[in-house]
Design an enzyme around this catalytic site. Structure first.
Site: not given
Ligand code: NAP
Length: 229
Positions: A13, A136, A151, A155, A184
Site C-alpha cells: 500500500i 486495521s 497483530y 493495532k 488488500v
Molecule cells: N494488506 C492488508 O490487508 C491490510 C489490512 C489492514 C491493515 N493493513 C496495514 O496496512 C499497512 C501496509 O500494509 P501492506 O499490506 O502494504 O503490507 P506489506 O505489503 O507487507 O508492506 C509493509 C511495508 O511496511 C514496511 N515495514 C515493515 N516493517 C518495517 C519497519 N520495522 N520499519 C520500516 N518499514 C517497515 C515494509 O518494508 P520492507 O519491504 O523493508 O519489509 C513494507 O514497505 C500496514 O500497517 C498493515 O498493518 C494492511
C-alpha cells in the site's frame, strides 16, 4: 501541490500511495528501511524528479528516523504512517511467541508514533497539516474472534495512540486519524484479499485530502466509513 510523507513505501500500500501521489505531481518524501527496498520506490517517484525524496529508516530506530527527518527541509502537509508487519507465526492467546510479539508492537504501535514525533516540527510548519496512521479493523476492541492476537493488540495500541495524539494536537490545529486500508492484495493481505492496492491507496489519499479538524480522532476505512474503536 502538497508535500506528503509516506513511511513504509518499499512495497504494498505504501508504494502504491507514493506512485499515485507522484503521478499527480505532489511533492513526495517516502521511506524504505534499507537500500534493498529502494528500487521500486525510485521508479515510482521518477515522474517527480527532485520533488521526490527517498528516506531510509526502520520505524523501530528512533535515531535513524530523526536523522532522516533532519534531511527534509520543506513543511510536511500530510503524514501517512503506513509501515507495519503481521508478526510471528505463534501469536494466539494460548500459544504466543512473546519476543516476536514484542517486536511487532515496537513496529506497529510505537513505530508510527516515533515517525510522527520526529517529523512533527515539519508537520507544524505546514498550512494545513494532517496525520493518518494506518491501523486495521483487527485493532477494533469491538471485533470478535481470537486469531492473531499479537497483530490485534499492536493495532489496538496504535488506535489508543491515535486518540491521545489527536487530543494533544487538536489545539495546534492538526487532525490525526486512524485508518483501516481494507483487506488488500499485498504481501500482507495475500492474493485472496478483495481490495486492490490501487483502490486502497486512492481511497486513503481521498480521505486524507478531505480531512479537517472536525474529523480528528476518528477511525475510518479507506472509503471514509466510520469504524467502531
Ligand atoms: N494488506 C492488508 O490487508 C491490510 C489490512 C489492514 C491493515 N493493513 C496495514 O496496512 C499497512 C501496509 O500494509 P501492506 O499490506 O502494504 O503490507 P506489506 O505489503 O507487507 O508492506 C509493509 C511495508 O511496511 C514496511 N515495514 C515493515 N516493517 C518495517 C519497519 N520495522 N520499519 C520500516 N518499514 C517497515 C515494509 O518494508 P520492507 O519491504 O523493508 O519489509 C513494507 O514497505 C500496514 O500497517 C498493515 O498493518 C494492511
Amino acid at each position: 501541490m502538497s508535500h506528503w510523507l509516506i513511511a513504509g513505501a518499499s512495497r504494498g500500500i505504501g508504494l502504491e500511495l507514493a506512485r499515485q501521489l507522484a503521478l499527480r505531481g505532489e511533492r513526495v518524501s517516502a521511506s524504505v528501511r534499507s537500500e534493498n527496498g529502494r528500487a521500486a520506490l525510485q521508479e515510482a517517484l521518477e515522474p517527480l524528479g527532485d520533488r521526490g525524496q527517498i528516506l531510509i529508516f526502520d520505524t523501530r530506530d528512533d535515531a535513524q528516523i530523526r536523522e532522516a527527518a533532519a534531511e527534509v527541509s520543506e513543511p510536511i502537509d500530510a503524514l501517512v504512517a503506513n509501515a507495519g508487519a503481521y508478526g510471528p507465526q505463534r501469536q494466539s492467546a494460548l500459544d504466543m511467541d512473546f519476543d516476536g510479539v514484542l517486536d511487532l508492537v515496537n513496529v506497529n504501535t510505537l513505530g508510527p508514533l516515533r515517525v510522527a514525533q520526529a517529523f512533527l516540527p515539519l508537520i507544524k510548519q505546514a498550512e494545513r497539516p494532517r496525520i493518518a496512521m494506518i491501523s486495521s479493523v483487527l485493532g477494533s476492541m469491538a471485533l470478535e474472534g481470537t486469531f492473531n492476537v499479537g497483530y490485534r493488540i499492536s493495532k489496538a495500541g496504535l488506535n489508543k495512540i491515535v486518540q491521545c495524539l489527536a487530543d494533544d494536537l487538536k489545539p495546534e490545529g492538526i487532525p490525526v486519524i486512524s485508518m483501516h486500508p481494507g483487506w488488500v492484495r499485498t504481501d500482507m493481505g495475500g492474493p485472496n484479499a478483495p481490495v486492490s492496492a490501487e483502490d486502497s491507496a486512492a481511497g486513503i489519499i481521498g480521505v486524507i485530502e478531505r480531512l479537517t479538524l472536525a474529523d480528528t480522532r476518528r477511525f475510518v476505512d479507506y472509503k471514509g466509513a466510520e469504524i467502531d474503536w
